[in-house]
Design a protein around this motif. Structure first.
Motif, short mmCIF file in Angstrom:
data_model
loop_
_atom_site.label_atom_id
_atom_site.label_comp_id
_atom_site.label_asym_id
_atom_site.label_seq_id
_atom_site.Cartn_x
_atom_site.Cartn_y
_atom_site.Cartn_z
N GLN A 26 -107.28 -2.56 56.95
CA GLN A 26 -107.49 -3.46 58.09
C GLN A 26 -108.87 -3.20 58.67
OE1 GLN A 26 -104.10 -3.83 60.75
NE2 GLN A 26 -105.50 -3.96 62.48
N LEU A 27 -109.67 -4.27 58.79
CA LEU A 27 -111.07 -4.12 59.18
C LEU A 27 -111.30 -4.29 60.67
CD1 LEU A 27 -112.74 -6.10 56.25
CD2 LEU A 27 -112.35 -3.65 56.44
N SER A 28 -110.36 -4.82 61.43
CA SER A 28 -110.55 -5.05 62.86
C SER A 28 -109.21 -4.95 63.57
CB SER A 28 -111.17 -6.43 63.10
OG SER A 28 -110.36 -7.45 62.58
N PRO A 29 -109.22 -4.67 64.89
CA PRO A 29 -107.96 -4.55 65.64
C PRO A 29 -107.15 -5.84 65.63
CG PRO A 29 -109.80 -3.63 66.89
CD PRO A 29 -110.40 -4.34 65.71
N LEU A 30 -105.85 -5.71 65.57
CA LEU A 30 -104.98 -6.89 65.54
C LEU A 30 -105.03 -7.67 66.85
CD1 LEU A 30 -101.83 -5.46 63.73
CD2 LEU A 30 -103.40 -7.19 62.88
N ILE A 31 -105.31 -7.00 67.96
CA ILE A 31 -105.34 -7.73 69.23
C ILE A 31 -106.51 -8.70 69.25
CG2 ILE A 31 -104.15 -5.99 70.59
CD1 ILE A 31 -106.88 -4.97 71.51
N ASP A 32 -107.63 -8.37 68.57
CA ASP A 32 -108.75 -9.29 68.49
C ASP A 32 -108.41 -10.50 67.65
OD1 ASP A 32 -110.10 -7.47 70.01
OD2 ASP A 32 -111.26 -6.63 68.35
N VAL A 33 -107.70 -10.27 66.53
CA VAL A 33 -107.30 -11.38 65.65
C VAL A 33 -106.36 -12.32 66.37
CG1 VAL A 33 -106.14 -11.94 63.50
CG2 VAL A 33 -107.59 -9.92 63.64
N VAL A 34 -105.40 -11.77 67.09
CA VAL A 34 -104.43 -12.60 67.81
C VAL A 34 -105.13 -13.44 68.86
CG1 VAL A 34 -102.43 -12.54 69.35
CG2 VAL A 34 -102.52 -11.03 67.37
N ASP A 35 -106.09 -12.82 69.59
CA ASP A 35 -106.80 -13.58 70.61
C ASP A 35 -107.55 -14.74 70.01
OD1 ASP A 35 -105.86 -11.89 72.50
OD2 ASP A 35 -107.67 -10.66 72.66
N PRO A 87 -110.30 -24.32 63.64
CA PRO A 87 -111.70 -23.89 63.51
C PRO A 87 -111.93 -22.45 63.94
CG PRO A 87 -111.57 -26.06 64.53
CD PRO A 87 -110.17 -25.53 64.47
N GLU A 88 -111.16 -21.96 64.93
CA GLU A 88 -111.38 -20.61 65.44
C GLU A 88 -110.91 -19.54 64.46
OE1 GLU A 88 -109.58 -22.91 66.96
OE2 GLU A 88 -110.97 -23.65 68.50
N GLU A 89 -109.99 -19.88 63.55
CA GLU A 89 -109.46 -18.90 62.61
C GLU A 89 -110.23 -18.87 61.29
OE1 GLU A 89 -104.80 -18.94 63.08
OE2 GLU A 89 -105.59 -20.98 63.06
N VAL A 90 -110.98 -19.92 61.03
CA VAL A 90 -111.61 -20.09 59.72
C VAL A 90 -112.58 -18.96 59.41
CG1 VAL A 90 -113.27 -21.52 58.47
CG2 VAL A 90 -111.30 -22.58 59.58
N ASP A 91 -113.45 -18.62 60.37
CA ASP A 91 -114.48 -17.60 60.11
C ASP A 91 -113.85 -16.26 59.78
OD1 ASP A 91 -117.44 -16.84 60.30
OD2 ASP A 91 -116.50 -15.41 61.67
N TYR A 92 -112.81 -15.88 60.49
CA TYR A 92 -112.16 -14.59 60.24
C TYR A 92 -111.52 -14.56 58.85
CZ TYR A 92 -108.65 -10.92 60.36
OH TYR A 92 -107.89 -9.84 60.05
N ILE A 93 -110.83 -15.61 58.47
CA ILE A 93 -110.16 -15.66 57.18
C ILE A 93 -111.18 -15.63 56.04
CG2 ILE A 93 -108.71 -17.05 55.66
CD1 ILE A 93 -107.22 -15.66 57.93
N MET A 94 -112.27 -16.40 56.16
CA MET A 94 -113.29 -16.40 55.11
C MET A 94 -113.95 -15.03 55.00
SD MET A 94 -115.23 -20.08 54.94
CE MET A 94 -115.91 -20.01 56.59
N VAL A 96 -104.53 -17.44 48.42
CA VAL A 96 -103.88 -16.56 49.40
C VAL A 96 -103.08 -17.35 50.43
CG1 VAL A 96 -105.58 -14.73 49.13
CG2 VAL A 96 -105.96 -16.48 50.86
N GLY A 97 -103.18 -18.70 50.38
CA GLY A 97 -102.25 -19.50 51.17
C GLY A 97 -102.81 -20.14 52.42
N TYR A 98 -104.10 -20.55 52.42
CA TYR A 98 -104.69 -21.18 53.60
C TYR A 98 -105.34 -22.50 53.21
CZ TYR A 98 -104.13 -16.57 55.73
OH TYR A 98 -103.62 -15.40 56.20
N CYS A 99 -105.46 -23.38 54.20
CA CYS A 99 -106.18 -24.63 53.97
C CYS A 99 -106.64 -25.21 55.29
CB CYS A 99 -105.31 -25.64 53.22
SG CYS A 99 -104.08 -26.47 54.27
N TRP A 100 -107.72 -25.99 55.23
CA TRP A 100 -108.19 -26.81 56.35
C TRP A 100 -109.08 -27.90 55.76
CZ3 TRP A 100 -109.85 -21.90 55.29
CH2 TRP A 100 -111.20 -21.70 55.08
N PRO A 101 -109.35 -28.96 56.49
CA PRO A 101 -110.01 -30.14 55.89
C PRO A 101 -111.41 -29.89 55.36
CG PRO A 101 -108.99 -30.70 57.99
CD PRO A 101 -108.95 -29.22 57.87
N THR A 102 -112.17 -28.99 55.97
CA THR A 102 -113.57 -28.82 55.59
C THR A 102 -113.79 -27.50 54.85
OG1 THR A 102 -114.02 -27.88 57.79
CG2 THR A 102 -114.38 -30.24 57.50
N MET A 103 -112.86 -27.11 53.98
CA MET A 103 -112.96 -25.84 53.27
C MET A 103 -114.24 -25.76 52.44
SD MET A 103 -109.08 -25.09 51.95
CE MET A 103 -109.52 -23.50 51.27
#
Length: 360
Positions: free
Chosen positions: A109-118, A180-187, A211-218
């Protein structure tokens, strides 16, 4: 078994392990469980007996309680001496080279989970999934007959599971839809995280889907991300061949310059014919060809004599590749006696694109 690859305190590490365990429990759809924890502070804070101080610890406690309330969980404090198995896994995860026991799930795990949740909870109202979630959850349609029709057609490819939007697939599992807010972290996790190789555009998109993700502008977002990756730009493979200008070959008049090449082997025809020797005039693009059973120096020389010289007079230049049928003492003596210049190209069709790199 989780390795925390970021600075953390003892209690924060305990909360990270607790939250990960609760998430995994939810993923396997378990609803009733007992958690044994050797930390008196964590156990009493989650059970409501201790007060939590510090903004960061309050965030951890809030996320842990939210998960506990979703499940039927009982947290029990145990002495540290009875927690040897968990301590053994913790030591294995903290070693320089993480050793994973058999049948134990492990990741870094590269970063705290509380940051990801936020990050995941911010701005949901403004992302592309809002209309789809509203329609699938409450049947809410936008104003306008055409817009409502398009939303209904689009929603047929999506499904809402526990208030989380997924995209249906014909030959793959459901894909989690990201805002859009989750895309950068997942990539970043897929491109630079554990077991990553800083893959290129197409490979990154395939991995995100796998790995199971999608969004329109991948495609567009992955292209921008790869171009902005510092390590990719500094260490990617660079073609180190020296650039040279190609020499265009032009013919001053018809049948003065010919390109020669051999094609095959093809399916065997009558008289065991399976090869083809071809001559192309550079000026008129006229083609002369002859089928051969075998390709020898003598057959090539005979083709040049009968199909080119006897029909169109002696040419000024012959262009061929470095095949042994063209580059041999007998053939060189043949065209030198007739005053023909011979140019050799790279091993490809001499007439390709009208551009040939001449090697004298």
């Amino acid at each position: 078994m989780v390795r925390l690859d970021f600075p953390t305190t003892y209690n924060e590490g305990k909360y990270e392990a607790l939250i990960v365990g609760l998430d995994l429990t939810k993923a396997v759809e378990a609803t009733n469980m007992v958690i044994h924890c050797d930390s008196q502070v964590i156990t009493n804070q989650v059970n409501g007996d201790y007060e939590c101080k510090g903004e960061k610890m309050k965030k951890y406690l809030e996320q842990a309680k939210r998960r506990v309330n979703e499940l039927q969980v009982k947290i029990v404090q145990i002495p540290k001496g009875e927690n040897e198995q968990a301590d053994h896994l913790a030591k294995a995860a903290s070693a320089e080279y993480m050793i994973t026991p058999d049948k134990v799930l492990s990741f870094i795990q590269l970063s705290p989970l509380i940051d990801v949740v936020d990050v995941q909870e911010i701005g949901f109202e403004s992302n592309w999934t809002t209309l789809l979630v509203s329609y699938l959850k409450d049947g809410t349609l936008p104003d306008g007959k055409e817009a409502a029709r398009k939303l209904k057609v689009q929603a047929a490819r999506f499904v809402l599971i526990k208030d989380v939007l997924y995209k249906r697939g014909f030959s793959r599992p459901y894909l989690r839809c990201l805002g859009p807010e989750e895309v950068d972290y997942i990539m970043r996790e897929v491109h630079e995280g554990i077991c990553s190789n800083h893959s290129g555009l197409q490979s990154l998109v395939h991995k995100l889907i796998k790995v199971g993700y999608c969004w329109p502008t991948m495609q567009k977002d992955a292209q921008i991300y790869v171009k902005a990756c510092n390590k990719c730009q500094r260490f990617k493979n660079i073609i180190k061949l020296r650039m040279e200008e190609l020499t265009p070959i032009t013919a001053p008049w018809p049948f003065a310059q010919w390109g020669l090449d051999i094609m095959g082997p093809f399916s065997i025809a009558v008289r065991q014919l399976k090869f083809l020797i071809v001559g192309i005039d550079y000026f008129t693009k006229w083609v002369e060809a002859e089928a051969l059973a075998i390709i020898t120096e003598k057959n090539v020389q005979s083709f040049v004599w009968k199909s080119i010289i006897c029909r169109y007079e002696i040419p000024r230049v012959l262009v061929s590749n470095n095949g042994k049928q063209f580059d041999n003492d007998s053939f060189r003596y043949f065209y030198s006696q007739l005053g023909i210049e011979n140019h050799y190209s790279s091993p490809a069709h001499p007439q390709a694109n009208g551009q040939v790199k001449v090697m004298n």
